[in-house]
Design a protein around this motif. Structure first.
Motif, short mmCIF file in Angstrom:
data_model
loop_
_atom_site.label_atom_id
_atom_site.label_comp_id
_atom_site.label_asym_id
_atom_site.label_seq_id
_atom_site.Cartn_x
_atom_site.Cartn_y
_atom_site.Cartn_z
N LYS A 22 33.26 10.23 52.73
CA LYS A 22 33.79 11.58 52.49
C LYS A 22 34.22 12.23 53.80
O LYS A 22 35.31 12.79 53.88
CB LYS A 22 32.71 12.46 51.83
N SER A 23 33.36 12.14 54.82
CA SER A 23 33.70 12.77 56.11
C SER A 23 34.90 12.08 56.74
O SER A 23 35.80 12.74 57.26
CB SER A 23 32.51 12.73 57.07
N GLU A 24 34.94 10.76 56.67
CA GLU A 24 36.10 10.02 57.18
C GLU A 24 37.39 10.48 56.51
O GLU A 24 38.41 10.68 57.16
CB GLU A 24 35.93 8.52 56.88
N HIS A 59 29.68 8.63 59.60
CA HIS A 59 28.71 7.59 59.95
C HIS A 59 29.32 6.52 60.85
O HIS A 59 28.62 5.79 61.52
CB HIS A 59 28.12 6.97 58.69
N ILE A 145 28.94 1.26 49.28
CA ILE A 145 28.55 -0.10 48.90
C ILE A 145 27.05 -0.09 48.66
O ILE A 145 26.29 0.39 49.50
CB ILE A 145 28.88 -1.10 50.03
P1 ADP Z 1 29.93 10.25 53.99
O1 ADP Z 1 30.59 11.45 54.60
O2 ADP Z 1 30.37 10.01 52.57
O3 ADP Z 1 28.42 10.24 54.12
P2 ADP Z 1 31.02 8.86 56.27
O4 ADP Z 1 32.48 9.14 56.27
O5 ADP Z 1 30.15 9.68 57.20
O6 ADP Z 1 30.45 8.95 54.77
O7 ADP Z 1 30.72 7.33 56.65
C1 ADP Z 1 31.40 6.28 56.03
C2 ADP Z 1 31.14 5.01 56.87
O8 ADP Z 1 29.75 4.68 56.79
C3 ADP Z 1 31.85 3.77 56.39
O9 ADP Z 1 33.16 3.68 56.89
C4 ADP Z 1 30.97 2.66 56.98
O10 ADP Z 1 31.35 2.38 58.29
C5 ADP Z 1 29.60 3.29 57.05
N1 ADP Z 1 28.62 2.80 56.05
C6 ADP Z 1 27.29 2.68 56.27
N2 ADP Z 1 26.64 2.28 55.16
C7 ADP Z 1 27.57 2.13 54.18
C8 ADP Z 1 27.52 1.77 52.79
N3 ADP Z 1 26.38 1.47 52.18
N4 ADP Z 1 28.68 1.74 52.09
C9 ADP Z 1 29.84 2.05 52.71
N5 ADP Z 1 29.96 2.41 54.01
C10 ADP Z 1 28.84 2.46 54.75
#
Ligand code: ADP
Ligand code: ZN
Length: 205
Positions: A22-24, A59, A145
């Protein structure tokens, strides 16, 4: 979503579990807006201090400068009214007023992008995301994932014991899980495979 007409506002929502990108995705959209020379402001809630106080950080360590606020009302007070694109990361932590605030910004012609968790650690809809999804022009649901089986994951699994709705900052406190592997709340001590009961339940009659 890239609308062609820029004199009308709208709301884009990005929702899904932790680690789903989401943040990405929010950062990607805000960067594209900057490339288009649009004025951008992004807010994050003060409680999310996992990595950085005045940046949103994914992340995978993608970053963007952010204004840190306590809630949606404070975001409105600290809004740069020249901003054409307004982002909210961790939207589920801005409180119920975020719906009104997002509507007000969109009504005044701004492109509003809200990114946040759509469900909590028990798999329940996480306010105010459901309302935001209802009023948004566009919705993107991101999946992570599953750390158990590798399937697409829509759940945020809590790995530590706590009945609190919010447990922030604890490293390793959460992981992504699919529908089948998700164990609402803290995980059970033993992994129990999904299987029908050995004997069918007795029926009254
Ligand atoms: P969110 O904002 O949804 O928490 P981020 O954008 O901060 O997600 O992080 C996404 C990144 O986290 C992915 O591109 C990947 O590098 C990493 N990642 C770590 N664990 C997982 C997972 N279980 N599934 C997918 N991506 C993951
Ligand atoms: Zn799974």
């Amino acid at each position: 979503m890239d609308f062609l007409v820029h004199n009308t506002g709208w709301i884009e929502a990005i929702c899904g579990p932790m680690f789903s990108g989401k943040s990405e995705e929010l950062i990607r959209r805000l960067r594209r807006a900057m490339i288009a020379r649009r004025r951008v402001q992004v807010f994050k809630p003060v409680m999310d201090d996992r990595y950085s106080r005045d940046e949103i950080v994914s992340h995978a360590d993608s970053r963007l400068e952010a204004t840190v606020v306590a809630n949606a009302r404070e975001a409105l007070q600290r809004l740069d009214w020249r901003a054409q694109v307004v982002g909210f990361d961790e939207s589920n932590f801005f409180g119920p007023d975020l719906v009104d605030v997002a509507q007000q910004l969109a009504d005044s012609g701004k492109q509003v992008i809200v990114a946040g968790l759509d469900t909590d650690f028990l798999g329940r809809p996480f306010p105010p995301m459901p309302e935001l999804l209802a009023v948004a022009e566009s919705i993107t649901k991101t999946l992570a994932i599953c750390m158990r089986c590798g399937n697409p994951a829509k759940h945020t699994q809590r790995l530590v014991e706590s009945g609190d709705l919010i447990v922030v900052g604890a490293a390793g406190a959460y992981e992504a899980r699919c529908r089948r592997c998700f164990e609402p709340g803290a995980p059970r001590q033993e992994w129990l495979p999904l299987a029908p009961p050995a004997t069918p339940p007795e029926t009254e009659g």
